[in-house]
Design an enzyme around this catalytic site. Structure first.
Site, PDB file in Angstrom:
ATOM      1  CG  HIS A   1      -2.160  -0.875   0.951  1.00 60.87           C
ATOM      2  ND1 HIS A   1      -2.103  -2.250   0.999  1.00 60.87           N
ATOM      3  CD2 HIS A   1      -3.446  -0.574   0.632  1.00 60.87           C
ATOM      4  CE1 HIS A   1      -3.300  -2.743   0.719  1.00 60.87           C
ATOM      5  NE2 HIS A   1      -4.138  -1.754   0.499  1.00 60.87           N
TER       6      HIS A   1
ATOM      7  CE  LYS B   1      -6.464  -9.075  12.485  1.00 66.76           C
ATOM      8  NZ  LYS B   1      -6.181  -8.208  13.637  1.00 66.76           N
TER       9      LYS B   1
END
Lengths: 192, 292
Positions: free
Chosen positions: A37, A104
């Site tokens: 990322h 999550k």
């Protein structure tokens, strides 16, 4: 019954999903976490073989070993905490046309806004459930940035079958994480 | 100590693949208690299935096999240097076998050499005791739950927490609120009241060596443990922060003296994938018995 999603996923199908809905994904998942990322957000390019358009990113650093025949074998592959990608995720959804993020813990307001804008959802897998989830990974189709980022941080291309997750942020501004946080904060205030 | 390499490898394998029985019981109780036909109940079912599958396949419960923390109780004269060397080799071998993820990254270069050995990895805590037995306990602590650990310096004006047990209660419950979703719940809190910034966190983690079903011998701390457990479970955070009836499986608190100027409350969070095993070794380094 869970909603079945097959990659590549259409915008219409994603926009039809609502918070709280269970889904099962069949097709291709690309893992990507902190290093990927950051790299992409700084303008880095994807390897030509990695096409995220209408695809799904999985926040996951799997345990993968080579079997005796030299083939990759996924030993464990649950989600990692997504909140760390909050500074980058929205831009990556826009730039690459991603339709879903599996992770999550949920993500924040910027990602939620990007989900609404481009038509994407956040899909929550059960943290720690590395064995159950690995059972749904049928094969490793490729691995990218292995040398640069190391095994957990590499992009792994997984072929998955009926990979289970729950929609916790939808393309309509709904977020289960925001709801539960606000409700639990109110309950806590009553007990202090 | 010829048996030590095999014993440590087996300790790592079981710690990575098997949940301690007290934690397993607490998870089953939480599953029973959860509201039926909810995503929270589904989460518990997946958690339970995962526990069974990991044990059966002898593979990691969670892919984040975490920081590798050894706690060794040993008699005076025990060769700690030799133990640490053998343990580092066992960690590297366990990584090759897939019991552990390649999980140790050079913080300067960002390189991961795949051995799980480097500065500060694994970590050893040796404690001498006046007994002949050598006991080795291992905790594998994942990064998701480590990241939600928190250290508060009291007083906290923002949280209206003063320097007393009620102030401790307020900041501990704040940590529960902030951890939701991120640390894989339902989790367990290890807390140290007092100490300094380093010892506070260190002692908070030693609380994870306690069994979930034990009780604190210090009445004030026992009461605080029960209070926080019950209050946290009334907040509706639930497994994975999905909303639900069980937010914590346990709370374990210790206290250490502090200097008058400092009042730290250090909170470590352990996820439901609670990896803690221990062994007693015989004179040859073989496993004499497993610790509860």
């Amino acid at each position: 019954m869970p909603t079945l999603l097959t990659t590549p996923v259409s915008e219409a199908q994603i926009r039809a999903l609502k918070v709280g809905e269970a889904v099962e994904i069949t097709g291709t998942l690309f893992t990507g976490r902190d290093a990927v990322h950051k790299y992409l957000a700084k303008g880095g390019a994807l390897p030509p073989a990695v096409n995220l358009r209408d695809g799904i990113i999985y926040h996951c650093g799997p345990v993968v070993i080579k079997d005796d025949a030299g083939r990759w074998k996924v030993v464990a592959a649950g989600p990692t905490t997504s909140a760390r990608e909050e500074p980058y995720q929205g831009d990556i959804l826009r730039r690459f046309g991603v339709r879903g993020v599996i992770g999550k813990g949920g993500m924040g307001a910027r990602t939620l806004a990007a989900c609404q804008e481009v038509g994407a959802v956040y899909l929550h897998a059960i943290g720690g459930a590395a064995q159950v989830l690995a059972e749904h990974i049928k094969s490793v189709r490729g691995v990218y940035f292995f040398e640069e980022f190391g095994s957990p941080e590499a992009i792994w291309e997984f072929e998955v079958e009926r990979f289970p997750a729950v929609v916790t942020m939808d393309a309509h501004g709904g977020s289960l994480h925001r709801e539960v946080f606000e409700a639990s904060q109110a309950e806590l205030l009553k007990r202090l | 100590m010829n048996g030590l390499p095999a014993s440590l490898l087996e300790l790592i394998r079981r710690t990575s693949a098997e949940i301690p029985d007290d934690v397993q019981r607490a998870i089953l109780a939480a599953l029973e208690k959860e509201k039926k036909n909810t995503i929270a109940e589904d989460a518990f079912k997946i958690i339970q299935k995962n526990i069974e599958l990991a044990k059966q396949k002898s593979q990691p419960i969670c892919q984040d096999t975490g920081s590798v923390l050894f706690y060794v109780d040993c008699p005076p004269g025990f060769d700690q240097i030799g133990f640490a060397e053998t343990a580092r080799e066992a960690v590297t071998l366990a990584t090759r076998k897939g019991y552990l993820r390649q999980n140790s990254v050079d913080s300067i270069t960002g390189k991961n050499d795949g051995t799980n050995v480097g500065p500060g990895a694994p970590t050893f805590h040796f404690h001498q005791h006046r007994a002949p037995a050598v006991q080795v306990r291992l905790i594998l602590k994942g990064g998701g739950c480590e990241n939600v650990g928190a250290q508060y310096s009291l007083p906290s004006e923002k949280l209206h927490a003063e320097r007393d047990l009620d102030g401790c209660r307020k900041v501990i419950l704040d940590a529960v609120l902030q951890a939701q979703g991120k640390g894989c719940g339902p989790g367990v809190l290890g807390v140290c009241i007092g100490g300094d910034r380093a010892t506070g966190y260190e002692l908070s983690k030693t609380q994870f060596l306690r069994r979930l079903d034990d009780r604190n011998p210090i009445p004030e701390l026992d009461q605080l443990e029960q209070d926080i457990l019950n209050t946290a479970n009334e907040l509706g955070i639930g497994p994975m922060g999905f909303g639900g009836r069980t937010t914590l499986l346990g709370v374990k608190i210790c206290a250490a003296n502090r200097v008058p100027a400092s009042y730290f409350v250090s909170i470590s969070y352990m996820c439901w994938a609670y990896r803690r095993m221990g062994v007693t070794l015989d004179a040859e380094g073989r496993i004499a018995n497993w610790l509860g």
